[in-house]
Design an enzyme around this catalytic site. Structure first.
Site, PDB file in Angstrom:
ATOM      1  N   ASP A   1       9.410  20.872  -0.282  1.00  9.50           N
ATOM      2  CA  ASP A   1       8.755  21.970  -0.571  1.00  9.50           C
ATOM      3  C   ASP A   1       8.914  23.097   0.697  1.00  9.50           C
ATOM      4  O   ASP A   1       8.892  22.680   1.756  1.00  9.50           O
ATOM      5  CB  ASP A   1       7.204  21.470  -0.407  1.00  9.50           C
TER       6      ASP A   1
ATOM      7  N   ASP B   1       8.771  30.668  -3.276  1.00 11.72           N
ATOM      8  CA  ASP B   1       8.485  29.591  -3.001  1.00 11.72           C
ATOM      9  C   ASP B   1       8.721  28.600  -4.343  1.00 11.72           C
ATOM     10  O   ASP B   1       8.648  28.820  -5.406  1.00 11.72           O
ATOM     11  CB  ASP B   1       6.701  29.783  -3.377  1.00 11.72           C
TER      12      ASP B   1
END
Length: 490
Positions: free
Chosen positions: A165, A370
């Site tokens: 992540d 992201d």
């Protein structure tokens, strides 16, 4: 694959000319339109790992992170798999609905986190140990991570599913003994069975590098606490351990060994934080991988090959177009880019100006990229202008009702190919022309396709992973830049 794994759901980017519709515009230059081949929602991918090929006897060498003077640099390549791979019993429609639910939660959490960081009023995690003056705000709801890999933790390596992540920093796994642990696919990691596990003393530089640290006064060992935006948290011993990436071991990685992990965590053993903070994996291993990594996320409706991630010099493709990284003075986790304009059908949308994407001196606004957000979200004014321009350019297509957060959808049932206007994101120094599949996506099995952008009332825009598909997205932290290389998954 065992039933336990199959039933686990892992928690889971000028001169102004009038716009012409494709039906009446006549011949178009080749860079203004694209051909979309409508494909249905993809079925869950097949998940297979070969831990047997990664036994300790096949490892090349162990590299210690504290050997600062070594000139050795590493290169590692990993397979990434989408969260849907752990939900093979669900229909494509149900998987897509769950993806949108995770996406909404993640976006909401990002906006909340940035807002609180700008206000310098971070939330506190409930239930943490005494001695913490405030919680460590590492980023996001771990449950919304979309891509995961399998890593070896400890010596000998115990292979675990780990979410990767770019919106989180601290590396952590669940550890026994558990005060409270959530259900995961693999056995809980037992640090007493690892020869390389080592606690970090309370007064050490690594312990002080935590935003907020605690101390087990009996053992004089450092404690960590990570709080996520939804109230979930993980608490435990801050330690060092060896991580195994295929045939390469990296020693003395600082990570959290979580004994109390509560909230929306289901399925994977933990998280490999790839953010910009001091304790993220790229920051810790920077000198070993020359502070470079990249990933390429495949379009699963068009390819069966897995997505991939590369650490080291090989992560930076020669064909990449680069844009500078920006820094938010209030929040160091996220990767900020400078988006200037957006084009549709070869013409820049006149009302989309750089001011709509500018980050203020107070840390508000701006644009981040992201890996865990699916749908790109633009500030409301920018989105409406983009949407309206696309609607005009695609006026030859039959409209369909709105779907979930998408307000521009089309009925492409019975079509084998359609022409759609090209969408280009103009970053400073890099014009990124998106494939049609990166912005017109299937949402059901009836031929409904929707424009995969959304608006937000927040001043922060997010480039999601649907728009990143097929590009190798290169994070050159040494050069403070991010690159985009088309057709980068081969």
């Amino acid at each position: 694959m065992g039933e336990k794994l199959k039933n686990t759901l892992l928690f889971s980017f000028s001169i102004v000319l009038p716009f012409l519709s494709l039906s009446d515009a006549g011949p178009f230059p080749p860079d203004t339109i694209q051909t979309l081949l409508p494909r249905p929602l993809p079925s869950p991918p097949t998940l297979s790992w070969q831990d047997s090929e990664l036994e300790s006897g096949s490892l090349v060498e162990t590299y210690e992170l504290d050997t600062v003077n070594s000139n050795t640099t590493l290169e590692v390549q990993l397979e990434l798999h989408h969260v849907d791979a752990l939900s093979s019993e669900k229909t494509p429609e149900r998987l897509f609905d769950l993806r949108l639910q995770r996406d909404a939660l993640r976006a909401e959490t990002i906006y909340s986190l940035v807002s609180k960081a700008v206000a310098s009023n971070p939330p506190r995690a409930p239930g943490g140990p005494s001695g913490f003056s405030s919680s460590i705000i590492s980023g996001l709801v771990q449950g919304s991570g979309e891509y995961f890999t399998r890593l070896g933790v400890g010596t000998p390596p115990r292979y675990l599913y780990m979410v990767l992540d770019t919106g989180s920093d601290v590396v952590w796994v669940q550890c026994s003994p558990c005060k409270k642990c959530y259900s995961q696919s693999d056995p809980i990691f037992d640090p007493t069975k690892s020869r390389t596990f080592s606690g970090i003393p309370c007064g050490s530089p690594l312990c002080r590098s935590l935003d907020a640290s605690g101390c087990n006064r009996r053992r004089r060992m450092c404690l960590y606490q990570v709080s996520y935006g939804d109230g979930s948290f993980t608490v435990g011993d801050f330690s060092t351990e060896t991580l195994t990436f295929r045939r390469t071991r990296v020693g003395r990685v600082a990570f959290g060994c979580g004994h109390d992990n509560e909230g929306l965590f289901v399925g994977a053993a933990g998280l490999l934080g790839l953010g910009r903070g001091r304790l993220s994996f790229p920051s810790q291993t920077g000198h070993r991988f020359n502070r470079k990594f990249s990933y390429c996320l495949v379009d699963r409706s068009a390819s069966s090959r897995p997505s991939s991630m590369i650490f080291g010099d090989a992560a930076i493709p020669r064909a990449a177009l680069f844009t500078p990284l920006l820094t938010n003075p209030k929040l160091d986790t996220f990767y900020y880019l400078e988006l200037l304009r957006i084009s549709v059908g070869g013409t820049r949308v006149p009302s989309i100006t750089p001011s709509l994407f500018k980050m203020g001196q107070d840390g508000n606004g701006g644009v981040i990229i992201d890996s865990g957000t699916s749908v790109t979200r633009l500030t409301r004014r920018a989105y409406i202008a983009l949407r309206d321009a696309f609607r005009v350019g695609a006026s030859n297509l039959k409209r369909a009702p709105d779907f979930s957060l998408f307000d521009t959808c089309f009925d492409l049932s019975g079509k084998t190919s359609v022409k759609v206007p090209t969408v280009v994101l103009h970053f400073r120094g890099a014009d990124v022309s998106l494939p049609a599949t990166n912005y017109l996506i299937p949402v059901d099995s009836s031929g409904t396709f929707c424009f995969a952008f959304a608006g937000t009332m927040s001043g922060l825009s997010i480039i999601g992973n649907i728009q990143q598909q097929g590009f190798r997205v290169a994070y050159d932290l040494a050069g403070s830049r991010i690159g985009f290389a088309p057709r980068g998954c081969a």
